[in-house]
Design an enzyme around this catalytic site. Structure first.
Site, PDB file in Angstrom:
ATOM      1  N   HIS A  10       0.810  -0.899  -0.235  1.00 36.87           N
ATOM      2  CA  HIS A  10       0.449   0.103  -0.072  1.00 36.87           C
ATOM      3  C   HIS A  10       1.327   1.124   0.338  1.00 36.87           C
ATOM      4  O   HIS A  10       0.959   2.164  -0.595  1.00 36.87           O
ATOM      5  CB  HIS A  10      -1.206   0.289   1.326  1.00 36.87           C
ATOM      6  CG  HIS A  10      -1.593  -1.550   1.916  1.00 36.87           C
ATOM      7  ND1 HIS A  10      -2.784  -1.464   0.156  1.00 36.87           N
ATOM      8  CD2 HIS A  10      -1.851  -1.995   2.005  1.00 36.87           C
ATOM      9  CE1 HIS A  10      -3.957  -2.684   0.321  1.00 36.87           C
ATOM     10  NE2 HIS A  10      -2.400  -2.914   2.033  1.00 36.87           N
ATOM     11  N   CYS A  42      -7.426  -6.869   3.879  1.00 35.83           N
ATOM     12  CA  CYS A  42      -8.761  -6.282   4.863  1.00 35.83           C
ATOM     13  C   CYS A  42      -9.248  -7.318   3.289  1.00 35.83           C
ATOM     14  O   CYS A  42     -10.442  -7.372   4.297  1.00 35.83           O
ATOM     15  CB  CYS A  42      -8.897  -4.959   4.701  1.00 35.83           C
ATOM     16  SG  CYS A  42      -8.852  -4.379   3.435  1.00 35.83           S
TER      17      CYS A  42
END
Length: 448
Positions: A10, A42
């Site tokens: 990320h 996630c």
């Protein structure tokens, strides 16, 4: 300007894109140990549970996109050394064994985190699995096809979401956690009591306040039992979700770090070596409720910090605003949101707080239907500064956690929120929004 980016999930992906957008002439070299980038871990529980059918949707970028922007992307390359004096990075091609040495003017460390693996006897048994990256997610899905009894170790968000996914698919699920409550970092006891009761009603066995003392394998080396000081649980598969540690060995003793290894950075994402930037799970965040640096590995923090690396690479342009650790969760029909300090967390940090807990409807009773919201406000005694808030309801109130994140970041008081302007429309809320009502109850408590 030569820029080397180490790690590309990320923070790394956000950094590369913003560096190339703001410095199109930069020579950006990326080293990534895995065979993919930008995987949204996630979403693993949703993938495991079959809600997400196509895992391609859990990636929002790819090496080809970064290459098209101008980066030289080296996938499946493990960086083995960083020479901060000579400004050189050494990396090994994991497929060929070939070594590469690349010079840099600016180094971006976005090496992320790795699951904590406690030193428990039998932990290397087959089917004791980790849950962090895409390949691990695929392994869990493959083994889950034949597994009937699943033990999840760790009652944080990832563990709880996996428990739900396995329970929904008909598995016999046990959740073990060394602490006495699930989700204890994010929610206080009134909220966790409600959710624990829901888990039990769904057939999940809870072993809270229990640490795993041993993993017992069968004659084939495959997990068979999980042993705690007071019980044994049969298992075909175990998922370890006991937390994460930063991947920062490459810079040990070369830049300032927290005791856990998280790289300390200033407001512009610079480490103690001004030519080395860091972002994401390898890095500290500034935690606004306490005004201190902390380690909070979240994708939301990572993408913001990665973006700031691009903006601040050659001059200090844009400051990091810090974080409240805001989070949301959906569990068996319950919508859960939290931000900032819990009552328990505030006391551990030395704050003297008022804790206001109320339940109310989200919209007027004259409407055909409504839902109750259980909500809590944590505020500092004396100043009435709001430090945190929590919500749970069958109605989707999770955006209120985002609203309260803004409240905490801007150091608003109970009085501010009690009188804050929110719209009224009976489909959605009441003449006094439930956040107003919560703050008004807190104000009454602080004045009593």
């Amino acid at each position: 300007m030569k820029v080397v980016v180490v790690g590309c999930t990320h923070a790394g992906t956000a950094a590369v894109k913003n560096i190339l957008a703001t410095h199109p002439d930069a020579e950006v070299t990326v080293f990534e140990r895995n065979d993919n980038i930008s995987f949204l871990s996630c979403g693993i529980a949703l993938y495991v549970g079959g809600v997400v059918k196509d895992p391609a949707g859990l990636f929002y970028s790819n090496p080809e996109e970064l290459a098209s922007l101008g980066a030289v992307v080296n996938m499946e390359h493990d960086v083995t050394n960083v020479d901060t004096k000579a400004k050189k990075v050494t990396a090994k091609d994991l497929k060929t064994g070939e070594e590469k040495v690349v010079e840099y003017d600016k180094l971006v460390m976005t090496t992320g985190s790795w699951p904590i693996i406690p030193p428990i006897p039998g932990i290397k048994s087959k089917n004791v699995l980790l849950c962090k990256n895409y390949n691990q997610a695929n392994k869990i899905i493959e083994e889950a096809k034949s597994a009937k009894k699943v033990v999840v170790v760790g009652g944080g968000y990832i563990g709880i979401e996996l428990v739900e996914a396995f329970a929904e698919s008909g598995k016999d699920v046990t959740l073990i956690d060394g602490l006495s409550r699930i989700l204890n970092k994010y929610l206080d006891q009134p909220f966790t009591d409600l959710l624990e009761e829901e888990l039990k009603n769904r057939g999940v066995k809870l072993a809270l306040g229990e640490n795993v003392s041993e993993f017992v394998a069968d004659e084939d080396g495959k997990i068979a039992k999980v042993v705690t000081p007071s019980a044994e649980f049969d298992a075909d598969m175990v998922i370890l979700c006991v937390g994460f540690r930063p991947n920062t060995e490459l810079l040990k003793d070369k830049v300032d770090m927290l005791p856990n290894g998280a790289i300390q950075v200033n407001e512009y994402m610079q480490s103690s070596d001004p030519d080395i930037f860091a972002a994401g799970d390898s890095t500290v965040v500034h935690y606004n409720p306490t005004h201190k640096d902390n380690y909070i590995p979240l994708a939301t923090n990572a993408v913001r910090q990665g973006m700031l690396v691009g903006h601040n690479l050659t001059e200090q342009k844009m400051k990091y605003r810090g974080t409240q650790g805001t989070s949301g969760l959906y569990l068996f029909g319950w919508n859960i949101g939290s931000t900032g300090l819990t009552a328990e967390g505030a006391k551990l940090q030395g704050f003297d707080v008022n804790v206001t807990l109320i339940e109310d409807n989200y919209r007027p009773e004259f409407m055909p239907t409504t839902e109750k919201i259980l909500m809590e406000l944590v505020s500092e005694k004396g100043t009435n500064r709001i430090l945190g808030a929590q919500f749970v309801s069958k109605y989707d109130i999770t955006q209120s956690a985002n609203t309260m994140s803004v409240v905490v970041q801007n150091e608003m008081t109970v009085e501010d929120l009690a009188l804050q302007d929110f719209f009224f429309q009976p489909h959605f809320d009441r003449p006094w929004n439930y956040l107003n009502i919560l703050a008004q109850a807190a104000l009454e408590k602080s004045n009593s």
